[in-house]
Design a protein around this motif. Sequence first.
Motif, PDB file in Angstrom:
ATOM      1  N   PHE A  30      -9.504  -2.489  -4.724  1.00 43.95           N
ATOM      2  CA  PHE A  30      -9.719  -2.527  -6.167  1.00 43.95           C
ATOM      3  C   PHE A  30      -8.405  -2.288  -6.911  1.00 43.95           C
ATOM      4  N   CYS A  31      -7.543  -1.476  -6.325  1.00 43.22           N
ATOM      5  CA  CYS A  31      -6.281  -1.108  -6.986  1.00 43.22           C
ATOM      6  C   CYS A  31      -5.377  -2.302  -7.231  1.00 43.22           C
ATOM      7  N   THR A  32      -5.426  -3.311  -6.362  1.00 42.10           N
ATOM      8  CA  THR A  32      -4.522  -4.459  -6.536  1.00 42.10           C
ATOM      9  C   THR A  32      -4.827  -5.222  -7.827  1.00 42.10           C
ATOM     10  N   GLN A  39       0.405  -8.146  -9.829  1.00 45.84           N
ATOM     11  CA  GLN A  39       0.084  -9.284 -10.683  1.00 45.84           C
ATOM     12  C   GLN A  39       1.291 -10.191 -10.898  1.00 45.84           C
ATOM     13  N   LEU A  40       2.491  -9.584 -10.993  1.00 42.35           N
ATOM     14  CA  LEU A  40       3.700 -10.386 -11.193  1.00 42.35           C
ATOM     15  C   LEU A  40       4.148 -11.083  -9.909  1.00 42.35           C
ATOM     16  N   LEU A  41       4.088 -10.381  -8.788  1.00 41.37           N
ATOM     17  CA  LEU A  41       4.722 -10.865  -7.553  1.00 41.37           C
ATOM     18  C   LEU A  41       3.731 -11.427  -6.535  1.00 41.37           C
ATOM     19  N   GLY A  42       2.464 -11.035  -6.614  1.00 40.10           N
ATOM     20  CA  GLY A  42       1.456 -11.578  -5.713  1.00 40.10           C
ATOM     21  C   GLY A  42       1.650 -11.216  -4.252  1.00 40.10           C
ATOM     22  N   ASP A  43       2.401 -10.151  -3.986  1.00 33.63           N
ATOM     23  CA  ASP A  43       2.673  -9.714  -2.617  1.00 33.63           C
ATOM     24  C   ASP A  43       1.868  -8.450  -2.347  1.00 33.63           C
ATOM     25  N   GLU A  44       1.091  -8.452  -1.262  1.00 32.80           N
ATOM     26  CA  GLU A  44       0.280  -7.287  -0.922  1.00 32.80           C
ATOM     27  C   GLU A  44       1.114  -6.016  -0.832  1.00 32.80           C
ATOM     28  N   PRO A  48      -0.636  -1.258  -4.575  1.00 31.80           N
ATOM     29  CA  PRO A  48      -0.869   0.092  -4.046  1.00 31.80           C
ATOM     30  C   PRO A  48      -1.352   0.104  -2.601  1.00 31.80           C
ATOM     31  N   ARG A  49      -2.299  -0.777  -2.265  1.00 24.08           N
ATOM     32  CA  ARG A  49      -2.832  -0.762  -0.894  1.00 24.08           C
ATOM     33  C   ARG A  49      -1.737  -1.067   0.123  1.00 24.08           C
ATOM     34  N   GLY A  50      -0.906  -2.048  -0.185  1.00 24.79           N
ATOM     35  CA  GLY A  50       0.183  -2.392   0.728  1.00 24.79           C
ATOM     36  C   GLY A  50       1.194  -1.269   0.848  1.00 24.79           C
ATOM     37  N   ARG A  51       1.496  -0.628  -0.261  1.00 26.83           N
ATOM     38  CA  ARG A  51       2.457   0.483  -0.224  1.00 26.83           C
ATOM     39  C   ARG A  51       1.881   1.677   0.538  1.00 26.83           C
ATOM     40  N   ILE A  52       0.594   1.888   0.412  1.00 26.74           N
ATOM     41  CA  ILE A  52      -0.048   2.963   1.178  1.00 26.74           C
ATOM     42  C   ILE A  52       0.106   2.699   2.681  1.00 26.74           C
ATOM     43  N   TYR A  53      -0.085   1.446   3.096  1.00 28.04           N
ATOM     44  CA  TYR A  53       0.108   1.105   4.508  1.00 28.04           C
ATOM     45  C   TYR A  53       1.550   1.356   4.941  1.00 28.04           C
ATOM     46  N   LEU A  54       2.507   0.973   4.100  1.00 31.28           N
ATOM     47  CA  LEU A  54       3.912   1.198   4.437  1.00 31.28           C
ATOM     48  C   LEU A  54       4.209   2.685   4.612  1.00 31.28           C
ATOM     49  N   ILE A  55       3.712   3.501   3.686  1.00 32.58           N
ATOM     50  CA  ILE A  55       3.942   4.951   3.763  1.00 32.58           C
ATOM     51  C   ILE A  55       3.260   5.521   5.001  1.00 32.58           C
ATOM     52  N   LYS A  56       2.041   5.069   5.271  1.00 34.31           N
ATOM     53  CA  LYS A  56       1.310   5.533   6.452  1.00 34.31           C
ATOM     54  C   LYS A  56       2.111   5.245   7.727  1.00 34.31           C
ATOM     55  N   GLN A  57       2.657   4.046   7.838  1.00 34.27           N
ATOM     56  CA  GLN A  57       3.432   3.682   9.028  1.00 34.27           C
ATOM     57  C   GLN A  57       4.647   4.592   9.202  1.00 34.27           C
ATOM     58  N   THR A  68      11.077  -1.689   3.326  1.00 35.09           N
ATOM     59  CA  THR A  68      10.123  -0.634   2.954  1.00 35.09           C
ATOM     60  C   THR A  68      10.560   0.026   1.657  1.00 35.09           C
ATOM     61  N   GLN A  69      11.851   0.370   1.608  1.00 35.41           N
ATOM     62  CA  GLN A  69      12.402   1.040   0.431  1.00 35.41           C
ATOM     63  C   GLN A  69      12.266   0.176  -0.821  1.00 35.41           C
ATOM     64  N   LEU A  70      12.521  -1.120  -0.680  1.00 33.85           N
ATOM     65  CA  LEU A  70      12.433  -2.035  -1.819  1.00 33.85           C
ATOM     66  C   LEU A  70      11.027  -2.067  -2.401  1.00 33.85           C
ATOM     67  N   HIS A  71      10.021  -2.184  -1.538  1.00 34.80           N
ATOM     68  CA  HIS A  71       8.638  -2.267  -2.035  1.00 34.80           C
ATOM     69  C   HIS A  71       8.217  -0.956  -2.715  1.00 34.80           C
ATOM     70  N   LEU A  72       8.681   0.170  -2.205  1.00 34.99           N
ATOM     71  CA  LEU A  72       8.363   1.449  -2.853  1.00 34.99           C
ATOM     72  C   LEU A  72       9.138   1.595  -4.160  1.00 34.99           C
ATOM     73  N   ASP A  73      10.387   1.118  -4.191  1.00 37.65           N
ATOM     74  CA  ASP A  73      11.183   1.165  -5.426  1.00 37.65           C
ATOM     75  C   ASP A  73      10.543   0.351  -6.538  1.00 37.65           C
ATOM     76  N   ARG A  74       9.899  -0.740  -6.176  1.00 33.19           N
ATOM     77  CA  ARG A  74       9.321  -1.630  -7.196  1.00 33.19           C
ATOM     78  C   ARG A  74       8.088  -1.035  -7.867  1.00 33.19           C
ATOM     79  N   CYS A  75       7.544   0.017  -7.297  1.00 32.53           N
ATOM     80  CA  CYS A  75       6.370   0.648  -7.918  1.00 32.53           C
ATOM     81  C   CYS A  75       6.768   1.345  -9.207  1.00 32.53           C
ATOM     82  N   LEU A  76       6.003   1.135 -10.259  1.00 30.93           N
ATOM     83  CA  LEU A  76       6.257   1.736 -11.569  1.00 30.93           C
ATOM     84  C   LEU A  76       5.794   3.194 -11.644  1.00 30.93           C
TER      85      LEU A  76
END
Length: 409
Positions: A30-32, A39-44, A48-57, A68-76
């Motif tokens: 639901f978070c996506t 919405q801008l980039l269309g990348d999982e 949030p769900r994709g970033r949660i998986y990255l952090i979990k790993q 990994t760092q780039l995707h977390l940096d892009r979070c507002l």
Amino acid sequence: MQTNLADFIKNTREGQEADAILRACVHCGFCTATCPTYQLLGDELDGPRGRIYLIKQVLEGKPATAKTQLHLDRCLTCRNCETTCPSGVQYGRLLDIGRKVVDQQVPRPVAQQLMRNALKALLPRQWLFKPAMRAGQWLRPALPQKLKNKVPEKQNAGMLPQRRHARRMLLLDGCVQPAMAPNINRATARVFDALGVQLMVAPKAGCCGAIRYHLNDQDGGLDDMRRNIDAWWPYVEGGNIEAIVMTASGCGVTVKEYGHLLAHDPAYAAKAQRISALTQDLSEILPAFEAQLQQLLGGKLHCRVAYHPPCTLQHGQQIRGKVEGLLRNAGVDVQLCADSHLCCGSAGTYSVLQPELSLRLRDNKLNNLQATGPDMIVSANIGCLTHLQSGTATPVKHWIELLDQALTR
């Protein structure tokens, strides 16, 4: 979500918190649907769900990478996903934990380090930022557009009230707001003065801690928080302070979390809980004075405004409808634009560190705001105000300035 955290973090305070947050996630996605960067980039991985998986790993022992760092940096860190999540996942806290681990594993390029260190050194320190902003305002006509966007025009802040009142509240002056828009806190002080309340500023209080904390200098951010508690405590201990007033929602959401962020510090845990309990956004306090405000205003407000609720107010503090209600009861025609739940792209230092995404979000937001045909755009956070004003000729102000102007007239 099942977890198997690595030994380096498993039995730590942060590991236990992260484990509980991860286990609350049910992968629903639901978070996506409400994530601005997805919405801008269309990348999982930019949701949030994709970033949660990255952090979990990473927390389970998989080495972090620059990707990994780039995707977390892009979070507002807008926390829109927290409002949407049916399982109550505390994504913002998980992100802080994940970013800290990733930055320990992945050295940043020199240019990024210099920029982040400059922001951490300059923004939280009024004695550095204020003269720098004055110089920027003096040179503003000659500045390139990118710098001009960050330097608001100098404004007349007006006088501070001199009357004393039996009712007293503390006001956080903050770090960048007094230099960029001193009119906001002065307008607030004048409105409260008209209502019979004296606002006081503790001389040694400063940055709320958010800037350094969210730039991954978490120890420095916690030091800022402790300094504010020390500055406020004599007033609180004296028992004559009704509240700690926040005029910047970005500061408000942070101070309300002092109790959680300092829960591990035996010297400050109880004090931090008390400070958080006393902290209220401006929009939480003024409804109690609504009848008095209406009498004082006497129908002087007749304008149409588009209201942009900052993410730190509507998602971080879960405060919605209060500003609109106050202004409408004062006679203002308040409009909420399409997708009013989405971030404007300011997001603290995000507009400096991720300028391309930030400007795309700003322009989308302004298109929606201006479609309502407003005389003015109003918001409740200094970052949003400055960011939005850089893209439009329509005046952008803090909503408290409307009340102040009407009372002054």
